[in-house]
Design a protein around this motif. Structure first.
Motif, PDB file in Angstrom:
ATOM      1  N   ASP A 156     -15.277  41.229 -19.876  1.00  0.00           N
ATOM      2  CA  ASP A 156     -14.604  41.839 -21.022  1.00  0.00           C
ATOM      3  C   ASP A 156     -15.603  42.318 -22.067  1.00  0.00           C
ATOM      4  O   ASP A 156     -15.205  42.692 -23.176  1.00  0.00           O
ATOM      5  CB  ASP A 156     -13.651  40.814 -21.660  1.00  0.00           C
ATOM      6  CG  ASP A 156     -12.366  41.450 -22.175  1.00  0.00           C
ATOM      7  OD1 ASP A 156     -12.048  42.575 -21.761  1.00  0.00           O
ATOM      8  OD2 ASP A 156     -11.690  40.812 -22.990  1.00  0.00           O
TER       9      ASP A 156
ATOM     10  N   HIS B  19     -10.928  36.364 -25.865  1.00  0.00           N
ATOM     11  CA  HIS B  19     -10.461  37.671 -25.394  1.00  0.00           C
ATOM     12  C   HIS B  19     -10.596  38.685 -26.510  1.00  0.00           C
ATOM     13  O   HIS B  19     -10.973  38.354 -27.632  1.00  0.00           O
ATOM     14  CB  HIS B  19      -9.037  37.594 -24.846  1.00  0.00           C
ATOM     15  CG  HIS B  19      -7.968  37.271 -25.846  1.00  0.00           C
ATOM     16  ND1 HIS B  19      -7.898  36.055 -26.500  1.00  0.00           N
ATOM     17  CD2 HIS B  19      -6.910  38.004 -26.309  1.00  0.00           C
ATOM     18  CE1 HIS B  19      -6.844  36.041 -27.294  1.00  0.00           C
ATOM     19  NE2 HIS B  19      -6.237  37.218 -27.207  1.00  0.00           N
ATOM     20  N   HIS B  20     -10.293  39.938 -26.205  1.00  0.00           N
ATOM     21  CA  HIS B  20     -10.707  41.049 -27.055  1.00  0.00           C
ATOM     22  C   HIS B  20      -9.763  41.401 -28.191  1.00  0.00           C
ATOM     23  O   HIS B  20     -10.084  42.271 -29.012  1.00  0.00           O
ATOM     24  CB  HIS B  20     -10.917  42.300 -26.196  1.00  0.00           C
ATOM     25  CG  HIS B  20      -9.637  42.874 -25.641  1.00  0.00           C
ATOM     26  ND1 HIS B  20      -8.886  43.798 -26.329  1.00  0.00           N
ATOM     27  CD2 HIS B  20      -8.981  42.652 -24.474  1.00  0.00           C
ATOM     28  CE1 HIS B  20      -7.824  44.132 -25.618  1.00  0.00           C
ATOM     29  NE2 HIS B  20      -7.859  43.447 -24.481  1.00  0.00           N
TER      30      HIS B  20
ATOM     31  N   GLY C 159      -9.324  39.477 -18.144  1.00  0.00           N
ATOM     32  CA  GLY C 159     -10.636  39.086 -18.646  1.00  0.00           C
ATOM     33  C   GLY C 159     -10.588  37.975 -19.677  1.00  0.00           C
ATOM     34  O   GLY C 159     -11.630  37.533 -20.148  1.00  0.00           O
TER      35      GLY C 159
END
Length: 248
Positions: free
Chosen positions: A80, A54-55, A115
Motif C-alpha cells: 500500500d 491503511h491509507h 493492503g
C-alpha cells in the motif's frame, strides 16, 4: 513487562494508540496531530516510530505534522506504499519486524481496503486491527469483498483469546445496536452494552475473547439459525450479516 498502551481519541470517533517502553515510543495510526502531540508533551515522551494500518485519511492525515515535530520514522504496508505517506520501513505479512525491541507480526487484513494490515505484538498481547476487526463489528467493504474480509477475520480470530484488540473507531453505539438485533439473547452482549452506556469501560481495546462472545461477525456459527442459514457456509453467513449491517 508489556509495553505501556495509551488510547487517544481523535477526530469525532477515531482511536490512535501510543506504545511506550524502555527503548522509546511508537504510535499506531495518526488521524490528526494535535491530540497525539499533546499527549506526548504531557508525558514528556518523544516519538520514534509511526505504524500505519491503511491509507484512509482518518488514519494518516496527522503524519506530516507529527513527523515534522518528532522526527519519527514511518512504517506501513509495502503493498500500500503508493497510497501512504513516505515510508521509512515497508513491511509485509510474514516479514520479520521489530518495534521498541519487540517482535511484531504483520497480518494481512484486507477487506475494508486492499493492503490493510494489522500489527500483532505477541509479547505484550496487543493487536492493532484498525478497520478490520472492530469493537462489536468489522469495517465496511470499500475495496475488498466478503470472502476477503472473512479470511482476514479468521486470521485474527486465531490469535490468543487474551489478546487486546485495538480497533480504529468508537462505533459502539451503532455496532452494539446491530449486534443486539441479530443476537438478542446474548447475555454477554447485553452486559457489554450496559458497561459502555454507563461509560465504565472504553469501547476499545477489548480482549479477543470478549469479541468472540459479543461480536456478531465472529459468531456466524451461533447466529446461522437466527438467519435461517443453518446449512450455509460460514462466509455466506458473514456476507449476509455484513449486508444487514450496511442497511441497518
Amino acid at each position: 513487562m508489556p509495553l505501556e498502551l495509551i488510547t487517544i481519541r481523535c477526530l469525532r470517533d477515531n482511536y490512535a494508540y501510543l506504545l511506550h517502553g524502555e527503548t522509546g515510543t511508537a504510535l499506531v495510526d495518526a488521524p490528526e496531530a494535535a491530540p497525539i502531540l499533546s499527549e506526548l508533551d504531557r508525558r514528556g515522551w518523544g516519538l520514534d516510530m509511526i505504524l500505519l494500518t491503511h491509507h484512509h485519511g482518518d488514519h494518516i492525515d496527522g503524519v506530516p505534522e507529527i513527523v515534522a515535530r518528532t522526527g519519527a520514522q514511518v512504517a506501513g504496508a509495502a503493498a500500500d506504499a503508493h497510497r501512504l505517506p513516505p515510508l521509512d520501513a515497508r513491511v509485509a505479512p510474514g516479514q520479520p519486524f521489530e518495534v521498541l525491541g519487540e517482535a511484531v507480526d504483520v497480518i494481512d487484513v484486507s477487506g475494508h481496503t486492499v493492503g490493510h494490515v494489522a500489527f500483532h505484538f505477541p509479547k505484550s498481547g496487543y493487536a492493532f486491527t484498525a478497520d478490520s476487526l472492530m469493537a462489536m463489528g468489522c469495517g465496511r467493504l470499500f475495496e475488498g469483498d466478503a470472502a476477503m474480509m472473512w479470511d482476514s477475520l479468521t486470521r485474527l480470530n486465531a490469535l490468543p483469546g487474551e489478546t487486546l484488540i485495538c480497533s480504529g473507531h468508537d462505533y459502539c453505539a451503532t455496532n452494539g445496536a446491530f449486534a443486539l438485533s441479530v443476537d438478542p439473547d446474548n447475555d454477554a452482549l447485553r452486559e457489554r452494552l450496559a458497561g459502555t452506556e454507563a461509560d465504565r469501560l472504553p469501547c476499545s481495546p477489548a480482549t479477543l475473547a470478549e469479541e468472540r462472545a459479543t461480536n456478531p461477525f465472529l459468531r456466524v456459527k451461533e447466529l446461522r439459525k437466527n438467519l435461517d442459514m443453518e446449512d450455509a457456509p460460514d462466509v455466506e453467513v458473514f456476507a449476509r450479516l455484513r449486508s444487514m449491517k450496511d442497511n441497518f
